[in-house]
Design a protein around this motif. Structure first.
Motif, mmCIF file in Angstrom:
data_model
loop_
_atom_site.group_PDB
_atom_site.id
_atom_site.type_symbol
_atom_site.label_atom_id
_atom_site.label_comp_id
_atom_site.label_asym_id
_atom_site.label_seq_id
_atom_site.Cartn_x
_atom_site.Cartn_y
_atom_site.Cartn_z
ATOM 1 N N LEU A 173 7.995 11.768 9.189
ATOM 2 C CA LEU A 173 8.151 10.443 8.432
ATOM 3 C C LEU A 173 6.569 10.965 7.373
ATOM 4 O O LEU A 173 5.707 10.950 8.144
ATOM 5 N N MET A 174 6.983 10.934 6.366
ATOM 6 C CA MET A 174 4.966 10.777 5.831
ATOM 7 C C MET A 174 5.567 9.357 4.417
ATOM 8 O O MET A 174 6.316 9.765 3.583
ATOM 9 N N TYR A 175 4.610 8.482 4.811
ATOM 10 C CA TYR A 175 4.420 7.383 3.991
ATOM 11 C C TYR A 175 3.395 7.720 2.503
ATOM 12 O O TYR A 175 2.236 8.547 2.624
ATOM 13 N N VAL A 176 4.119 7.784 1.030
ATOM 14 C CA VAL A 176 2.727 8.100 0.266
ATOM 15 C C VAL A 176 2.026 7.194 0.235
ATOM 16 O O VAL A 176 2.791 6.013 -0.907
ATOM 17 N N VAL A 177 0.623 6.334 0.000
ATOM 18 C CA VAL A 177 -0.009 5.382 -0.298
ATOM 19 C C VAL A 177 -1.187 5.218 -1.467
ATOM 20 O O VAL A 177 -1.568 6.594 -1.534
ATOM 21 N N THR A 178 -1.623 4.197 -1.455
ATOM 22 C CA THR A 178 -2.672 4.081 -2.016
ATOM 23 C C THR A 178 -4.786 4.617 -1.851
ATOM 24 O O THR A 178 -4.776 5.299 -2.501
ATOM 25 N N GLU A 179 -4.560 4.589 -0.919
ATOM 26 C CA GLU A 179 -5.690 4.738 0.323
ATOM 27 C C GLU A 179 -5.120 4.925 1.192
ATOM 28 O O GLU A 179 -3.940 4.464 2.609
ATOM 29 N N THR A 180 -5.799 6.342 1.934
ATOM 30 C CA THR A 180 -6.076 5.563 4.273
ATOM 31 C C THR A 180 -6.583 5.097 4.373
ATOM 32 O O THR A 180 -6.386 5.007 6.069
ATOM 33 N N ASP A 181 -7.980 4.810 4.526
ATOM 34 C CA ASP A 181 -8.743 4.209 5.163
ATOM 35 C C ASP A 181 -7.860 3.021 5.754
ATOM 36 O O ASP A 181 -8.374 2.661 6.487
ATOM 37 N N SER A 182 -7.078 1.960 4.882
ATOM 38 C CA SER A 182 -7.044 1.092 6.294
ATOM 39 C C SER A 182 -6.483 1.095 7.080
ATOM 40 O O SER A 182 -5.548 0.568 7.953
ATOM 41 N N PHE A 183 -4.786 2.104 5.965
ATOM 42 C CA PHE A 183 -4.496 2.409 7.756
ATOM 43 C C PHE A 183 -5.053 3.120 9.269
ATOM 44 O O PHE A 183 -4.591 2.411 9.974
ATOM 45 N N ARG A 184 -6.173 3.428 8.540
ATOM 46 C CA ARG A 184 -6.494 4.009 10.038
ATOM 47 C C ARG A 184 -7.778 3.763 10.410
ATOM 48 O O ARG A 184 -7.535 3.264 11.691
ATOM 49 N N PRO A 239 13.792 12.636 0.339
ATOM 50 C CA PRO A 239 12.820 11.445 -0.652
ATOM 51 C C PRO A 239 13.885 10.503 0.323
ATOM 52 O O PRO A 239 15.131 9.834 -0.010
ATOM 53 N N LEU A 240 13.348 9.613 0.666
ATOM 54 C CA LEU A 240 13.975 8.392 0.690
ATOM 55 C C LEU A 240 13.738 6.755 0.074
ATOM 56 O O LEU A 240 14.487 6.205 0.577
ATOM 57 N N LEU A 241 12.686 6.106 -0.646
ATOM 58 C CA LEU A 241 12.093 5.646 -1.207
ATOM 59 C C LEU A 241 11.201 5.997 -2.056
ATOM 60 O O LEU A 241 9.574 6.649 -1.390
ATOM 61 N N ASP A 242 10.933 5.986 -3.188
ATOM 62 C CA ASP A 242 10.088 5.861 -4.911
ATOM 63 C C ASP A 242 9.989 4.888 -5.785
ATOM 64 O O ASP A 242 10.638 4.651 -5.988
ATOM 65 N N ARG A 302 0.671 -1.150 -0.310
ATOM 66 C CA ARG A 302 0.132 0.096 -0.013
ATOM 67 C C ARG A 302 0.858 1.075 -0.201
ATOM 68 O O ARG A 302 0.018 2.824 -0.003
ATOM 69 N N ILE A 303 1.863 1.466 0.429
ATOM 70 C CA ILE A 303 3.239 2.027 0.356
ATOM 71 C C ILE A 303 3.885 2.181 -0.952
ATOM 72 O O ILE A 303 4.373 1.894 -1.055
ATOM 73 N N LEU A 304 3.483 3.628 -1.487
ATOM 74 C CA LEU A 304 4.730 4.044 -2.757
ATOM 75 C C LEU A 304 5.541 4.549 -2.580
ATOM 76 O O LEU A 304 6.320 4.520 -3.970
ATOM 77 N N ALA A 305 5.825 5.617 -1.549
ATOM 78 C CA ALA A 305 7.362 6.636 -1.752
ATOM 79 C C ALA A 305 6.949 6.523 -0.540
ATOM 80 O O ALA A 305 6.045 6.744 0.714
ATOM 81 N N ALA A 306 7.690 7.139 0.917
ATOM 82 C CA ALA A 306 8.491 7.756 1.425
ATOM 83 C C ALA A 306 9.007 8.991 1.552
ATOM 84 O O ALA A 306 10.556 8.700 1.107
ATOM 85 N N TYR A 307 8.886 9.799 2.466
ATOM 86 C CA TYR A 307 10.128 11.019 2.984
ATOM 87 C C TYR A 307 9.915 11.237 3.735
ATOM 88 O O TYR A 307 9.066 11.485 4.531
ATOM 89 N N LEU A 308 10.555 12.101 3.983
ATOM 90 C CA LEU A 308 11.213 12.275 5.645
ATOM 91 C C LEU A 308 10.884 13.988 5.342
ATOM 92 O O LEU A 308 11.335 15.084 3.960
ATOM 93 N N LYS A 309 10.506 14.490 6.411
ATOM 94 C CA LYS A 309 10.235 16.071 6.611
ATOM 95 C C LYS A 309 10.759 16.879 7.918
ATOM 96 O O LYS A 309 11.361 15.907 8.898
#
Length: 298
Positions: A45-56, A128-131, A20-27
Motif C-alpha cells: 500500500l502507498m499513501y500519497v501525502v502532503t508531507e512525510t515528517d509527521s508520519f515518521r 488506484p484506491l482513492l484520489d 494529510r492523506i491525499l490518495a491511496a493506491y495498491l501495488k
C-alpha cells in the motif's frame, strides 16, 4: 484472520479520515492477475501525502491497522532500506513493513505528490484506491509486464556462462580448503543466481518472453518443464561435501543443457571453453584432495 475486504475497508477508512492523506493506491501481488490468490499475499500500500515528517515522527497512527507482532522500517539497520538503497530521501518517501497479529501483512509507504508523479516507486502493477485531489495517473489495468523475463544480449549470455563456471571454481577451492561458509556462500550467492538466470532465459525463449518467473524465480515449478524442475531441486545441498559435489555436478549439467538451448534459439554460441576450463580445474582439485587424503571423489 481478517478478510481481504476487512483490510481494504480499513485502508480506505484510514485514508479518508486523515487530511494529510491525499490518495491511496495498491501495488504488488494483490494487483497481479497472474499470481495465485492465497492468505499470504502482502498488502503493498502507498499513501500519497502532503508531507512525510509527521508520519515518521509520530508512528502511533500505524496502530490503526491493528496489533503488530513484528515491524521493520525503511531506516532500520540491515533492513530492506539497506538492501535496496532506500536509506535516503525520507522527506519524499518513507515506509514500514507491518506483520499484524492476525497474520495479515501490510507493506505501507507514504510519499509526497511530487515523488509519486516522478514514478520512482511505480510500475504497471498499480491499482488506484482513492484520489481526493485527482493526482493519481490514469493507467491501464494492472499488469506484470514490467517483470517479464527479458531476452539477453550476446554479451549478457556469455557473461552469465563465464560467471557461473568461474564462481564454481571458487566453490571447489573452498571445499578443498574445508572452508564451508565460503564455499556455501559462493555457491548460493554467485553460482546459483547465474544458473537461475539461464533457466529464466530458457523460460523466456519457450514463452516468447511473455511471462514472469516471479520474485526470486518462485514460479519455476510452474514455468519449467517438470523434468527440468526436478533436476533444479537437486542443486540444493546440505553441509556434507559429498552432497555439495553431487549438487555441483547436477548444476553444471543443468546449466549446460539450458544454456545450449538458449544459445541455439537466440543465435549465441555456447562458450564450451569456459566449461572445459572449469572441468580441468575440478580435475586438479580432485587430484590434490585425493593426494592429501582429505576429500572424496568428485
Amino acid at each position: 484472520m481478517r478478510s481481504e475486504q476487512e483490510i481494504m475497508d480499513l485502508i480506505l477508512s484510514v485514508a479518508k479520515s486523515d487530511s494529510r492523506i491525499l490518495a491511496a493506491y495498491l501495488k504488488g501481488s494483490r494487483t497481479n492477475p497472474n499470481v495465485p490468490k492465497d492468505l499470504y499475499r502482502d498488502f503493498d500500500l502507498m499513501y500519497v501525502v502532503t508531507e512525510t515528517d509527521s508520519f515518521r515522527q509520530d508512528p502511533a497512527w500505524l496502530d490503526l491497522f491493528g496489533p503488530r507482532i513484528l515491524t521493520q522500517e525503511q531506516d532500520s539497520e540491515f533492513g530492506y532500506g539497506d538492501r535496496f538503497g532506500l536509506r535516503t530521501n525520507y522527506q519524499q518517501l518513507y515506509s514500514w513493513l507491518l506483520l499484524l497479529e492476525d497474520g495479515n501483512r501490510i507493506d505501507l509507504g507514504v510519499e509526497t505528490v511530487e515523488h509519486m508523479q516522478q514514478g520512482c516507486t511505480r510500475n504497471k502493477l498499480f491499482l488506484p484506491l482513492l484520489d481526493k485531489i485527482g493526482c493519481l495517473p490514469k493507467l491501464p489495468p494492472p499488469s506484470d509486464e514490467d517483470f517479464h523475463v527479458k531476452p539477453p544480449t550476446a554479451s549478457q549470455f556469455h557473461g552469465c556462462c563465464n560467471e557461473f563456471f568461474w564462481s564454481l571454481c571458487d566453490v571447489a577451492k573452498g571445499i578443498a580448503r574445508d572452508e564451508l561458509p565460503f564455499a556455501m556462500t559462493t555457491y548460493h550467492a554467485q553460482a546459483r543466481p547465474m544458473l537461475e538466470q539461464m533457466l529464466a532465459w530458457y523460460v523466456g525463449c519457450a514463452t516468447d518472453f511473455s511471462i514472469s518467473c516471479g520474485k526470486s524465480n518462485k514460479f519455476f515449478r510452474n514455468c519449467l518443464p517438470q523434468p527440468l524442475y526436478q533436476r533444479y531441486t537437486q542443486i540444493y545441498c546440505d553441509s556434507d561435501y559429498q552432497h555439495m559435489w553431487q549438487a555441483i555436478r547436477i548444476a553444471c549439467s543443468l546449466f549446460h543443457d539450458a544454456a545450449k538451448d538458449v544459445g541455439a534459439q537466440l543465435g549465441f554460441s555456447y562458450p564450451q571453453a569456459d566449461e572445459d576450463g572449469f572441468s580441468q580445474y575440478l580435475t586438479f582439485i580432485q587430484r590434490t584432495l585425493c593426494q592429501a587424503n582429505s576429500g572424496g571423489p568428485l
